[in-house]
Design a protein around this motif. Structure first.
Motif, PDB file in Angstrom:
ATOM      1  N   THR A 349       0.832  -1.212   0.000  1.00  0.00           N
ATOM      2  CA  THR A 349       0.000   0.000   0.000  1.00  0.00           C
ATOM      3  C   THR A 349       0.861   1.256   0.000  1.00  0.00           C
ATOM      4  OG1 THR A 349      -1.804  -1.127   1.168  1.00  0.00           O
ATOM      5  CG2 THR A 349      -1.770   1.278   1.252  1.00  0.00           C
ATOM      6  N   VAL A 350       1.872   1.309   0.864  1.00  0.00           N
ATOM      7  CA  VAL A 350       2.700   2.516   0.929  1.00  0.00           C
ATOM      8  C   VAL A 350       3.541   2.669  -0.338  1.00  0.00           C
ATOM      9  CG1 VAL A 350       2.750   2.570   3.440  1.00  0.00           C
ATOM     10  CG2 VAL A 350       4.519   1.302   2.228  1.00  0.00           C
ATOM     11  N   VAL A 351       4.002   1.551  -0.918  1.00  0.00           N
ATOM     12  CA  VAL A 351       4.808   1.638  -2.134  1.00  0.00           C
ATOM     13  C   VAL A 351       3.943   2.058  -3.325  1.00  0.00           C
ATOM     14  CG1 VAL A 351       6.177   0.317  -3.797  1.00  0.00           C
ATOM     15  CG2 VAL A 351       6.551   0.011  -1.350  1.00  0.00           C
ATOM     16  N   ILE A 352       2.753   1.467  -3.451  1.00  0.00           N
ATOM     17  CA  ILE A 352       1.862   1.822  -4.560  1.00  0.00           C
ATOM     18  C   ILE A 352       1.454   3.286  -4.472  1.00  0.00           C
ATOM     19  CG2 ILE A 352      -0.440   1.426  -5.513  1.00  0.00           C
ATOM     20  CD1 ILE A 352      -0.052  -1.552  -4.768  1.00  0.00           C
ATOM     21  N   ARG A 353       1.169   3.748  -3.265  1.00  0.00           N
ATOM     22  CA  ARG A 353       0.831   5.163  -3.109  1.00  0.00           C
ATOM     23  C   ARG A 353       2.026   6.038  -3.452  1.00  0.00           C
ATOM     24  NH1 ARG A 353      -2.823   8.583  -4.246  1.00  0.00           N
ATOM     25  NH2 ARG A 353      -2.788  10.463  -2.958  1.00  0.00           N
ATOM     26  N   GLY A 354       3.224   5.595  -3.057  1.00  0.00           N
ATOM     27  CA  GLY A 354       4.431   6.346  -3.408  1.00  0.00           C
ATOM     28  C   GLY A 354       4.663   6.394  -4.908  1.00  0.00           C
ATOM     29  N   LEU A 355       4.352   5.291  -5.598  1.00  0.00           N
ATOM     30  CA  LEU A 355       4.475   5.282  -7.058  1.00  0.00           C
ATOM     31  C   LEU A 355       3.465   6.235  -7.701  1.00  0.00           C
ATOM     32  CD1 LEU A 355       4.896   1.444  -7.707  1.00  0.00           C
ATOM     33  CD2 LEU A 355       6.638   3.198  -8.026  1.00  0.00           C
ATOM     34  N   SER A 356       2.263   6.280  -7.148  1.00  0.00           N
ATOM     35  CA  SER A 356       1.219   7.144  -7.708  1.00  0.00           C
ATOM     36  C   SER A 356       1.566   8.618  -7.546  1.00  0.00           C
ATOM     37  CB  SER A 356      -0.122   6.857  -7.033  1.00  0.00           C
ATOM     38  OG  SER A 356      -0.516   5.519  -7.242  1.00  0.00           O
ATOM     39  N   THR A 357       2.231   8.965  -6.457  1.00  0.00           N
ATOM     40  CA  THR A 357       2.555  10.365  -6.176  1.00  0.00           C
ATOM     41  C   THR A 357       4.003  10.715  -6.500  1.00  0.00           C
ATOM     42  OG1 THR A 357       3.089   9.794  -3.880  1.00  0.00           O
ATOM     43  CG2 THR A 357       0.824  10.484  -4.356  1.00  0.00           C
ATOM     44  N   ASP A 358       4.753   9.760  -7.067  1.00  0.00           N
ATOM     45  CA  ASP A 358       6.164   9.959  -7.407  1.00  0.00           C
ATOM     46  C   ASP A 358       7.043  10.207  -6.193  1.00  0.00           C
ATOM     47  OD1 ASP A 358       5.814   9.563 -10.101  1.00  0.00           O
ATOM     48  OD2 ASP A 358       5.466  11.679 -10.552  1.00  0.00           O
ATOM     49  N   LYS A 359       6.590   9.851  -5.000  1.00  0.00           N
ATOM     50  CA  LYS A 359       7.376  10.077  -3.794  1.00  0.00           C
ATOM     51  C   LYS A 359       8.553   9.112  -3.679  1.00  0.00           C
ATOM     52  CE  LYS A 359       4.730  13.365  -2.156  1.00  0.00           C
ATOM     53  NZ  LYS A 359       5.195  14.760  -2.067  1.00  0.00           N
ATOM     54  N   VAL A 360       8.473   7.957  -4.347  1.00  0.00           N
ATOM     55  CA  VAL A 360       9.537   6.960  -4.230  1.00  0.00           C
ATOM     56  C   VAL A 360      10.655   7.175  -5.235  1.00  0.00           C
ATOM     57  CG1 VAL A 360       7.919   5.238  -3.351  1.00  0.00           C
ATOM     58  CG2 VAL A 360       8.413   5.320  -5.790  1.00  0.00           C
ATOM     59  N   ASN A 361      10.465   8.089  -6.179  1.00  0.00           N
ATOM     60  CA  ASN A 361      11.462   8.278  -7.225  1.00  0.00           C
ATOM     61  C   ASN A 361      12.792   8.789  -6.692  1.00  0.00           C
ATOM     62  OD1 ASN A 361       9.609   7.406  -9.082  1.00  0.00           O
ATOM     63  ND2 ASN A 361       9.064   9.442  -9.816  1.00  0.00           N
ATOM     64  N   ASP A 362      12.762   9.493  -5.570  1.00  0.00           N
ATOM     65  CA  ASP A 362      13.995  10.036  -4.998  1.00  0.00           C
ATOM     66  C   ASP A 362      14.832   8.968  -4.293  1.00  0.00           C
ATOM     67  OD1 ASP A 362      13.195  12.526  -5.877  1.00  0.00           O
ATOM     68  OD2 ASP A 362      12.261  13.074  -3.974  1.00  0.00           O
ATOM     69  N   TYR A 363      14.264   7.811  -4.055  1.00  0.00           N
ATOM     70  CA  TYR A 363      14.958   6.773  -3.296  1.00  0.00           C
ATOM     71  C   TYR A 363      15.386   5.595  -4.163  1.00  0.00           C
ATOM     72  CZ  TYR A 363      12.863   9.391   0.540  1.00  0.00           C
ATOM     73  OH  TYR A 363      12.484  10.395   1.399  1.00  0.00           O
ATOM     74  N   GLY A 364      14.556   5.210  -5.106  1.00  0.00           N
ATOM     75  CA  GLY A 364      14.865   4.067  -5.948  1.00  0.00           C
ATOM     76  C   GLY A 364      14.352   2.766  -5.350  1.00  0.00           C
ATOM     77  N   PRO A 365      14.103   1.766  -6.215  1.00  0.00           N
ATOM     78  CA  PRO A 365      13.525   0.501  -5.745  1.00  0.00           C
ATOM     79  C   PRO A 365      14.368  -0.210  -4.690  1.00  0.00           C
ATOM     80  CG  PRO A 365      13.386   0.672  -8.139  1.00  0.00           C
ATOM     81  CD  PRO A 365      14.222   1.817  -7.677  1.00  0.00           C
ATOM     82  N   LYS A 366      15.686  -0.281  -4.867  1.00  0.00           N
ATOM     83  CA  LYS A 366      16.530  -1.035  -3.942  1.00  0.00           C
ATOM     84  C   LYS A 366      16.445  -0.478  -2.528  1.00  0.00           C
ATOM     85  CE  LYS A 366      19.909  -2.613  -7.376  1.00  0.00           C
ATOM     86  NZ  LYS A 366      21.335  -2.579  -7.787  1.00  0.00           N
ATOM     87  N   LYS A 367      16.517   0.837  -2.407  1.00  0.00           N
ATOM     88  CA  LYS A 367      16.478   1.449  -1.087  1.00  0.00           C
ATOM     89  C   LYS A 367      15.110   1.254  -0.437  1.00  0.00           C
ATOM     90  CE  LYS A 367      18.852   5.166  -0.566  1.00  0.00           C
ATOM     91  NZ  LYS A 367      19.354   6.559  -0.598  1.00  0.00           N
TER      92      LYS A 367
END
Length: 466
Positions: A349-367
């Protein structure tokens, strides 16, 4: 009973809707058309649209025809698409011209997306040449793009105009434009040169030319940009509108903040439905969708989960030897896979929401995956310790410490597995061009159920004496 409904601060939106709808139904049932008409007079168009949308099909057209022409246009734009379709099928030719022809082009294009092609063709033939051209322009762009959602109703200016001349132009064109807080300065070929706000005009001298007032640092979008990206851009910069340009950077329309709010709500609804492995129905309400359609859409993933449970059952059946010796192990299987499923769902849930809002782009999948794995380990240690102590005092275990430790270790391992699966699968499905929200939930359940049971019995074979 009063024929009028007054909106005050104490009335909640839900209470107002229920009151308006119930009184409207009573008056229409009693054929009190004058009372129903006066009932709708002080109510906002969006509230009227909701009340009409909740009426039986036989009463919708009657209630709608009680509105005057100007109000009918506003109300029609706020109706859900099911109600719009049912009404337009009943409209006479003149009613189509009076309502659909006066709708804003972007709202009209959204309506046409939901109507059958034959109905759209018939309506297009009845529109005025100007409105037909504006509608065909929007329908020519891809679905869910800036070009499809924009409106061509904006005020374009030339940079040699003075502030005084611009204000006069705004007064003459304001009613034909969807937004007057921003004006767009273009050259003779409609290339976008800059933006002027109404505030800039008000505080400037009437004799100043626009080239001295306009802002040349322009944020714009292309016609083929995805609507979600447009929404995020407007949200990021707090714009009321953003200009839309074609490949030659010619201004073709604007996207306004009210359209963005609709998009954000629609996309959020789709994501929430997808997280439950339920396909959404676009802009149509899930609760108004035919139950057989609902069942057909939901049964696919339920069959997948049914197959998964069959596989899980087969794995458990293959462990007859260990279960025959330590039967209490079977009692903890639902606890382990249930907890793992919940942890996996939280991570996804938190990852999918981060993908929707581009919040995870600054960290990358591995991190992100590593972070969730550590979170799963911490959760597993906490829950594993509690489960070990709790299991020790259960009558079924007879205070067999090794069985309790087996449950605790298994819970730690399953928590880490679930966190990794929950955070990694959305990235995997996005890379494959699939919807992470729709695909992740069933596969997380599959991974946790199957691998969780295998982990549990593997640890049991190592720790328990036979």
């Amino acid at each position: 009973m009063s024929d009028n409904i007054t909106i005050n601060k104490q009335d909640s939106r839900h209470e107002l809707r229920e009151l308006l709808n119930s009184q409207l139904r009573l008056m229409l049932d009693a054929n009190n058309l004058e009372g129903a008409k006066s009932l709708l007079l002080p109510v906002q168009p969006v509230d009227i649209a909701e009340a009409i949308g909740d009426l039986p099909e036989t009463q919708k057209l009657i209630a709608f025809r009680l509105l005057n022409k100007t109000e009918a246009i506003d109300v029609y734009e706020h109706l859900d698409y099911n109600s719009q379709q049912s009404l337009i099928q009943e409209f006479k030719r003149q009613e189509v011209l009076d309502i659909v022809d006066k709708m804003s082009p972007d709202d009209r294009a959204k309506l046409f997306d939901e109507l059958p092609a034959a109905v759209v063709s018939r309506i297009l033939e009845q529109l005025s040449p100007e409105e037909r051209q504006a509608t065909n322009l929007l329908l020519g762009y891809g679905e869910d793009t800036a070009g499809r959602m924009m409106t061509p109703e904006y005020i374009a200016l030339k940079e040699n105009l003075t502030v005084g001349q611009t204000l006069e132009k705004i007064r003459s064109e304001a009613r034909a434009s969807e937004l007057i807080y921003y004006m767009y300065v273009t050259d003779a070929s409609r290339h976008l040169l800059g933006i002027v706000s109404l505030r800039d005009l008000v505080v400037s001298s009437p004799d100043d030319t626009l080239d001295k007032v306009l802002t040349k640092e322009i944020v714009y979008v292309n016609t083929d940009m995805d609507q979600e990206e447009v929404a995020r851009l407007i949200q990021r910069y707090d714009f009321l509108a953003v200009p839309v340009v074609d490949k030659e950077l010619r201004l073709v329309g604007i996207v306004t903040v009210d359209d963005v709010i609709d998009i954000i709500e629609k996309e959020a609804t789709e994501d929430i439905y997808a997280l439950g492995a339920v396909q959404s129905d676009g802009d149509n309400s899930y609760f108004k969708t035919n139950l057989f359609v609902v069942a057909r859409r939901r049964v696919v993933w339920l069959l997948v989960l049914l197959l998964t449970n069959t596989v899980t059952g087969g794995i458990i059946g293959a462990q007859e030897d260990i279960l025959a010796r330590v039967t209490v192990l079977a009692a903890f299987i639902p606890l382990l896979i249930g907890t793992g499923g919940n942890i996996g769902t939280q991570s996804s849930t938190v990852v999918i929401r981060g993908l929707s809002t581009d919040k995870v782009n600054d960290y990358g999948p591995k991190k992100i995956i590593f972070r969730e794995a550590i979170a799963g380990l911490i959760l597993g240690l906490i829950l594993g310790l509690l489960a070990t102590v709790w299991a020790y005092f259960l009558p079924q275990t007879n205070q067999d410490l090794m069985v309790c430790i087996t449950v605790g270790f298994s819970l730690v391992a399953i928590a880490v597995l679930a966190s990794v699966a929950g955070s990694a699968l959305p990235f995997l499905f996005r890379s494959l061009g699939l919807d992470p929200a729709l695909m992740s939930a069933p596969f997380i359940t599959t991974a946790v159920d199957v691998l969780g049971v295998l982990i549990y019995f593997s640890i049991a074979r190592v720790l328990l004496p036979f």
